[in-house]
Design a protein around this motif. Structure first.
Motif, PDB file in Angstrom:
ATOM      1  N   UNK A 249       0.809  -1.216   0.000  1.00 55.24           N
ATOM      2  CA  UNK A 249       0.000   0.000   0.000  1.00 55.24           C
ATOM      3  C   UNK A 249       0.845   1.271   0.000  1.00 55.24           C
ATOM      4  N   UNK A 250       1.988   1.256   0.715  1.00 52.13           N
ATOM      5  CA  UNK A 250       2.749   2.490   0.904  1.00 52.13           C
ATOM      6  C   UNK A 250       4.156   2.437   0.316  1.00 52.13           C
ATOM      7  N   UNK A 251       4.521   1.297  -0.256  1.00 50.89           N
ATOM      8  CA  UNK A 251       5.855   1.115  -0.837  1.00 50.89           C
ATOM      9  C   UNK A 251       6.957   1.378   0.189  1.00 50.89           C
ATOM     10  N   UNK A 252       6.712   0.971   1.418  1.00 56.80           N
ATOM     11  CA  UNK A 252       7.699   1.087   2.494  1.00 56.80           C
ATOM     12  C   UNK A 252       7.853  -0.286   3.140  1.00 56.80           C
ATOM     13  N   UNK A 253       9.093  -0.773   3.173  1.00 58.19           N
ATOM     14  CA  UNK A 253       9.373  -2.064   3.792  1.00 58.19           C
ATOM     15  C   UNK A 253       9.643  -1.870   5.279  1.00 58.19           C
ATOM     16  N   UNK A 254       8.999  -2.674   6.107  1.00 54.91           N
ATOM     17  CA  UNK A 254       9.200  -2.650   7.550  1.00 54.91           C
ATOM     18  C   UNK A 254       9.933  -3.908   7.985  1.00 54.91           C
ATOM     19  N   UNK A 255      10.717  -3.807   9.038  1.00 59.04           N
ATOM     20  CA  UNK A 255      11.355  -5.023   9.549  1.00 59.04           C
ATOM     21  C   UNK A 255      10.446  -5.664  10.596  1.00 59.04           C
ATOM     22  N   UNK A 256      10.522  -6.985  10.770  1.00 59.87           N
ATOM     23  CA  UNK A 256       9.599  -7.678  11.675  1.00 59.87           C
ATOM     24  C   UNK A 256       9.996  -7.619  13.146  1.00 59.87           C
ATOM     25  N   UNK A 257      11.207  -7.152  13.449  1.00 62.60           N
ATOM     26  CA  UNK A 257      11.667  -7.123  14.839  1.00 62.60           C
ATOM     27  C   UNK A 257      11.228  -5.840  15.537  1.00 62.60           C
ATOM     28  N   UNK A 258      11.314  -4.717  14.845  1.00 65.97           N
ATOM     29  CA  UNK A 258      11.059  -3.422  15.464  1.00 65.97           C
ATOM     30  C   UNK A 258       9.947  -2.625  14.771  1.00 65.97           C
ATOM     31  N   UNK A 259      10.230  -2.118  13.558  1.00 60.01           N
ATOM     32  CA  UNK A 259       9.300  -1.158  12.947  1.00 60.01           C
ATOM     33  C   UNK A 259       7.972  -1.785  12.546  1.00 60.01           C
ATOM     34  N   UNK A 260       7.987  -3.064  12.174  1.00 57.33           N
ATOM     35  CA  UNK A 260       6.736  -3.725  11.827  1.00 57.33           C
ATOM     36  C   UNK A 260       5.793  -3.779  13.012  1.00 57.33           C
ATOM     37  N   UNK A 261       6.326  -4.116  14.166  1.00 56.49           N
ATOM     38  CA  UNK A 261       5.511  -4.184  15.377  1.00 56.49           C
ATOM     39  C   UNK A 261       5.031  -2.793  15.788  1.00 56.49           C
ATOM     40  N   UNK A 262       5.898  -1.790  15.647  1.00 62.82           N
ATOM     41  CA  UNK A 262       5.501  -0.420  15.976  1.00 62.82           C
ATOM     42  C   UNK A 262       4.348   0.054  15.096  1.00 62.82           C
ATOM     43  N   UNK A 263       4.486  -0.115  13.777  1.00 61.48           N
ATOM     44  CA  UNK A 263       3.435   0.367  12.883  1.00 61.48           C
ATOM     45  C   UNK A 263       2.132  -0.402  13.077  1.00 61.48           C
ATOM     46  N   UNK A 264       2.236  -1.684  13.343  1.00 64.47           N
ATOM     47  CA  UNK A 264       1.038  -2.471  13.647  1.00 64.47           C
ATOM     48  C   UNK A 264       0.347  -1.880  14.871  1.00 64.47           C
ATOM     49  N   UNK A 265       1.157  -1.557  15.884  1.00 70.37           N
ATOM     50  CA  UNK A 265       0.606  -1.012  17.116  1.00 70.37           C
ATOM     51  C   UNK A 265      -0.032   0.350  16.910  1.00 70.37           C
ATOM     52  N   UNK A 266       0.641   1.226  16.153  1.00 70.45           N
ATOM     53  CA  UNK A 266       0.096   2.567  15.915  1.00 70.45           C
ATOM     54  C   UNK A 266      -1.254   2.475  15.212  1.00 70.45           C
TER      55      UNK A 266
END
Length: 309
Positions: A249-266
């Motif tokens: 959707x946003x053409x931004x890759x997230x990592x599963x250890x840190x930023x993926x969990x943060x964005x999921x939470x937000x």
């Protein structure tokens, strides 16, 4: 010193029309291909100190898929310094080293950057902050500049204080992932009084609050502990599906250890109405993308979908 190759402006992700929320992503992952995000920030002043102390070698600690290990090896090479990585897991070295390097892109690339890898058992690894243990390492390897596991110390926090700029003062909420606490401490220290700082813990448990509190004097922050997905480096199908959808959707890759969990939470907190109307949110992408290949190998073994990069 390491030179920032490129940092984009904050990326606008979306507006939630129900609440008038604006969500932006600060692309710290674009700083450098190997020394990216908070790793660049944490190492900047540590490398400066090493040079001021006339040290020729950087020694640090990390696990087999550590972003910090690879970043340190690359940063040391860029600054004409030697590097030594003390790696958790004695079974990975010795006669198994060739197999380890063939299967582990992180360690293979760190070695290619010139890092000397030294594998120790997990019990010994727990002594990484013990003075006598450090002295034994100096007897073995000679003099070195010590950077702690994850890179967090006072110099790292000083570097992380530079993540926020004057242009970021118009945001109401700043979000970042939390591992060892150094990144959020720097962000808290440089934040404006009207801002709320939310740290999304990648670790299970509530112990990070005390660590962060020891480095800051402000009270405008909170550690969110509901989105660790079982603990450090733990992932499930739901998180992987979210990361892949976010990329699509946003053409931004997230990592599963840190930023993926943060964005999921937000996004989950937005959906639950936990932010006030007209809130402007800035999420910090702290990098860590190099670890995705290692995570994908684990996902294959568990018969789970892989992260599409």
């Amino acid at each position: 010193m390491i030179k920032k190759s490129f940092i984009s402006d904050n990326d606008f992700i979306f507006k939630d029309e129900r609440f008038g929320l604006d969500l932006y992503l600060k692309r710290e992952d674009l700083i450098h291909p190997l020394v990216s995000g908070n790793k660049f920030r944490k190492l900047k002043y540590n490398l400066q100190q090493a040079k001021e102390q006339s040290k020729k070698t950087i020694l640090t600690f990390g696990g087999a898929f550590s972003n910090h290990i690879l970043a340190t090896s690359a940063a040391a090479k860029l600054n004409d310094l030697n590097s030594i990585g003390i790696i958790r897991g004695e079974e990975l070295g010795g006669e198994n080293l060739e197999k380890t390097l063939s299967e582990n892109e992180t360690l293979r690339n760190a070695k290619a950057m010139g890092m000397q890898l030294h594998f120790i058992d997990r019990e010994s690894y727990r002594d990484k902050e013990n003075t006598l243990f450090i002295e034994r390492l100096k007897n073995k390897f000679g003099d070195f500049y010590l950077v702690p596991e994850g890179g967090t110390n006072n110099f790292a926090i000083k570097g992380c204080e530079e993540i926020l700029t004057k242009e970021d003062e118009n945001f109401d909420v700043i979000c970042c992932p939390v591992g060892t606490g150094g990144t959020i401490a720097g962000i808290i220290n440089s934040s404006s009084d009207h801002q709320k700082i939310l740290g999304f813990s990648a670790l299970k448990g509530d112990f990070l609050k005390e660590e962060v509190a020891s480095h800051v004097k402000k009270n405008n922050w909170e550690i969110i502990i509901d989105y660790h997905f079982g603990g450090y480096a733990k992932v499930d199908k739901g998180l992987i599906d979210f990361i892949n959808k976010f990329k699509s959707e946003y053409n931004v890759l997230l990592d599963p250890i840190y930023t993926g969990k943060m964005m999921y939470g937000i996004l989950d907190m937005i959906e639950k109405g936990e932010f006030s109307k007209n809130t402007r949110i800035l999420a910090v992408h702290t990098g860590g993308l190099q670890g995705i290949s290692g995570i994908n190998k684990k996902l294959v073994r568990k018969n789970l979908p892989q992260i599409i990069s």
